[in-house]
Design a protein around this motif. Structure first.
Motif, PDB file in Angstrom:
ATOM      1  N   SER A  19      -0.542 -57.445 -81.043  1.00  0.00           N
ATOM      2  CA  SER A  19      -1.035 -57.980 -79.782  1.00  0.00           C
ATOM      3  C   SER A  19      -0.045 -57.622 -78.688  1.00  0.00           C
ATOM      4  N   ILE A  20      -0.574 -57.217 -77.534  1.00  0.00           N
ATOM      5  CA  ILE A  20       0.251 -56.693 -76.456  1.00  0.00           C
ATOM      6  C   ILE A  20       0.036 -57.520 -75.194  1.00  0.00           C
ATOM      7  N   LEU A  21       1.123 -58.011 -74.621  1.00  0.00           N
ATOM      8  CA  LEU A  21       1.086 -58.689 -73.326  1.00  0.00           C
ATOM      9  C   LEU A  21       1.745 -57.768 -72.312  1.00  0.00           C
ATOM     10  N   ILE A  22       1.032 -57.482 -71.217  1.00  0.00           N
ATOM     11  CA  ILE A  22       1.579 -56.638 -70.162  1.00  0.00           C
ATOM     12  C   ILE A  22       1.778 -57.493 -68.926  1.00  0.00           C
ATOM     13  N   ALA A  23       3.026 -57.659 -68.522  1.00  0.00           N
ATOM     14  CA  ALA A  23       3.337 -58.409 -67.309  1.00  0.00           C
ATOM     15  C   ALA A  23       3.192 -57.467 -66.126  1.00  0.00           C
ATOM     16  N   GLY A  24       2.119 -57.634 -65.379  1.00  0.00           N
ATOM     17  CA  GLY A  24       1.856 -56.779 -64.233  1.00  0.00           C
ATOM     18  C   GLY A  24       0.670 -55.868 -64.456  1.00  0.00           C
ATOM     19  N   ALA A  25      -0.161 -55.740 -63.424  1.00  0.00           N
ATOM     20  CA  ALA A  25      -1.304 -54.823 -63.486  1.00  0.00           C
ATOM     21  C   ALA A  25      -1.328 -53.963 -62.240  1.00  0.00           C
ATOM     22  N   GLY A  26      -0.133 -53.473 -61.876  1.00  0.00           N
ATOM     23  CA  GLY A  26      -0.029 -52.567 -60.747  1.00  0.00           C
ATOM     24  C   GLY A  26      -0.230 -51.133 -61.185  1.00  0.00           C
ATOM     25  N   ALA A  27       0.414 -50.206 -60.483  1.00  0.00           N
ATOM     26  CA  ALA A  27       0.195 -48.791 -60.777  1.00  0.00           C
ATOM     27  C   ALA A  27       0.634 -48.428 -62.189  1.00  0.00           C
ATOM     28  N   THR A  28       1.716 -49.037 -62.665  1.00  0.00           N
ATOM     29  CA  THR A  28       2.190 -48.740 -64.019  1.00  0.00           C
ATOM     30  C   THR A  28       1.458 -49.566 -65.064  1.00  0.00           C
ATOM     31  N   GLY A  29       1.531 -50.880 -64.952  1.00  0.00           N
ATOM     32  CA  GLY A  29       0.896 -51.742 -65.944  1.00  0.00           C
ATOM     33  C   GLY A  29      -0.601 -51.545 -66.015  1.00  0.00           C
ATOM     34  N   GLY A  30      -1.233 -51.348 -64.861  1.00  0.00           N
ATOM     35  CA  GLY A  30      -2.682 -51.166 -64.842  1.00  0.00           C
ATOM     36  C   GLY A  30      -3.123 -49.874 -65.484  1.00  0.00           C
ATOM     37  N   ALA A  31      -2.371 -48.793 -65.238  1.00  0.00           N
ATOM     38  CA  ALA A  31      -2.742 -47.495 -65.791  1.00  0.00           C
ATOM     39  C   ALA A  31      -2.532 -47.449 -67.298  1.00  0.00           C
ATOM     40  N   PHE A  32      -1.308 -47.743 -67.753  1.00  0.00           N
ATOM     41  CA  PHE A  32      -1.034 -47.672 -69.186  1.00  0.00           C
ATOM     42  C   PHE A  32      -1.795 -48.761 -69.938  1.00  0.00           C
ATOM     43  N   GLY A  33      -1.981 -49.920 -69.308  1.00  0.00           N
ATOM     44  CA  GLY A  33      -2.761 -50.975 -69.934  1.00  0.00           C
ATOM     45  C   GLY A  33      -4.207 -50.566 -70.154  1.00  0.00           C
ATOM     46  N   THR A  34      -4.772 -49.836 -69.193  1.00  0.00           N
ATOM     47  CA  THR A  34      -6.142 -49.358 -69.338  1.00  0.00           C
ATOM     48  C   THR A  34      -6.261 -48.390 -70.505  1.00  0.00           C
ATOM     49  N   TYR A  35      -5.327 -47.459 -70.609  1.00  0.00           N
ATOM     50  CA  TYR A  35      -5.373 -46.505 -71.719  1.00  0.00           C
ATOM     51  C   TYR A  35      -5.243 -47.218 -73.063  1.00  0.00           C
ATOM     52  N   LEU A  36      -4.388 -48.212 -73.143  1.00  0.00           N
ATOM     53  CA  LEU A  36      -4.231 -48.966 -74.386  1.00  0.00           C
ATOM     54  C   LEU A  36      -5.511 -49.739 -74.712  1.00  0.00           C
ATOM     55  N   LEU A  37      -6.067 -50.384 -73.725  1.00  0.00           N
ATOM     56  CA  LEU A  37      -7.300 -51.143 -73.909  1.00  0.00           C
ATOM     57  C   LEU A  37      -8.437 -50.246 -74.384  1.00  0.00           C
ATOM     58  N   GLU A  38      -8.566 -49.091 -73.753  1.00  0.00           N
ATOM     59  CA  GLU A  38      -9.666 -48.185 -74.081  1.00  0.00           C
ATOM     60  C   GLU A  38      -9.498 -47.548 -75.456  1.00  0.00           C
ATOM     61  N   ALA A  39      -8.293 -47.625 -76.003  1.00  0.00           N
ATOM     62  CA  ALA A  39      -8.056 -47.141 -77.369  1.00  0.00           C
ATOM     63  C   ALA A  39      -8.227 -48.255 -78.399  1.00  0.00           C
ATOM     64  N   GLY A  40      -8.670 -49.419 -77.955  1.00  0.00           N
ATOM     65  CA  GLY A  40      -8.941 -50.513 -78.879  1.00  0.00           C
ATOM     66  C   GLY A  40      -7.783 -51.448 -79.124  1.00  0.00           C
ATOM     67  N   ARG A  41      -6.711 -51.339 -78.344  1.00  0.00           N
ATOM     68  CA  ARG A  41      -5.577 -52.231 -78.534  1.00  0.00           C
ATOM     69  C   ARG A  41      -5.880 -53.625 -77.976  1.00  0.00           C
TER      70      ARG A  41
END
Length: 321
Positions: A19-41
């Protein structure tokens, strides 16, 4: 193209993935978080109340060079996490450096004995702060991505998307962590000399910040105005600090920095420049101020860095009432 994704549906096949918690959904957190989410994480974003409310209502809109999509995402606020603590296997800290002190407290209820923390912040100060609070649980990490927030959406401006992680003492990165972060959309690198890599990243972003903020223009315009020799001087000056600190910049990194900051016709600007010119809170002190202090401590002269700091600090002073 716009596509909606149900985060629960995407994550249902993740099995025992961390399980992954990402603090922040800006340019960095939002981009890498989206890729992780879309890969089923299994991804949750830790956000301030206003940002959390927006993402709950509208989803996370992400534009990459090849697609434009909106994903429904799991979000939690610090207040909610405190009221109902839940631990995560991996905590990624992807906020601006100015938000680190509060985030260190905010993630507390999410950090268990087996939690790994990876900060993706500019500079070096975050490592010491996180290690002091969470000893033995912090990996080093940095990302290379050119992104911004535009009308609330996360926008990746170029194809460049690289995440580099490593143990601070040279040990192997746990397989469960590297496998969890190895997804399509960005390149994952695990390295033994992460401290050297952190210094290279710091030196590059500082050089990019000095170049574009001192001359108040994109790289291509600076080249057209005859600034090439000045850019060379800036790069040499800042790389001398890294060398004096015992972390000399590699030839490959030097060549990359030189190419990016002297390319004719380039529209490249640093994130520091974009924040300053947009009137947003900036990382001036965390990127440039800390490096200036380190240079002084090491006895390395940095006149161009110091000149840029005077300019930026003077601009900040004018904004005060």
């Amino acid at each position: 193209m716009t596509q909606a994704a149900d985060s629960a549906g995407r994550q249902s096949g993740a099995g025992s993935a961390p399980s992954i918690l990402i603090a922040g959904a800006g340019a960095t957190g939002g981009a890498f978080g989206t890729y992780l989410l879309e890969a089923g994480r299994k991804v949750t974003f830790l956000l301030r109340q206003a940002r959390a409310a927006t993402l709950r209502e509208e989803g996370l809109h992400f534009t990459s060079p090849d697609a434009d999509r909106t994903n429904q995402v799991d979000v939690i606020t610090a207040e909610e996490l405190t009221a109902a603590p839940r631990t995560f296997d991996l905590v990624i800290v992807a906020v601006k450096a100015g938000g680190l002190d509060s985030v260190i407290d905010d993630i507390g209820p999410a950090v268990g004995e087996q939690t790994t923390i990876i900060p993706f912040l500019n500079g070096m100060a975050q490592i010491e702060k996180l290690q002091t609070r969470y000893p033995g649980q912090v990996l080093g990490g940095f990302v290379k991505i050119v992104g911004t927030i535009r009308d609330g959406a996360v926008v990746q401006l170029t194809d460049l998307a690289v995440m580099t992680i490593g143990d601070l003492h040279g040990a192997d990165v746990p397989t469960r962590i590297s496998e969890a972060l190895d997804v399509p959309g960005f390149k994952l690198q695990t390295v033994a000399g992460i401290i050297d890599g952190l210094w290279e990243k710091w030196t590059f972003i500082a050089a990019a910040g000095v170049v574009t903020c001192l001359f108040r223009a994109p790289v291509g315009a600076i080249m057209e105005a005859g600034g090439r020799s000045n850019v060379h001087a800036i790069i040499d000056e800042l790389e001398a600090v890294a060398a004096a600190a015992g972390h000399p910049v590699s030839e490959a990194s030097h060549a990359m920095t030189l190419k990016m900051l002297t390319e004719d016709g380039s529209a490249f600007t640093s994130s520091l420049y974009r924040d300053v010119t947009a009137g947003l809170p900036s990382e001036t002190e965390h990127i440039l101020g800390d490096l200036s202090l380190k240079a002084e401590e090491l006895g390395v002269a940095t006149p161009l860095l110091d000149l840029t700091l005077v300019q930026l600090r003077a601009g900040e002073a004018q904004k005060r009432p």
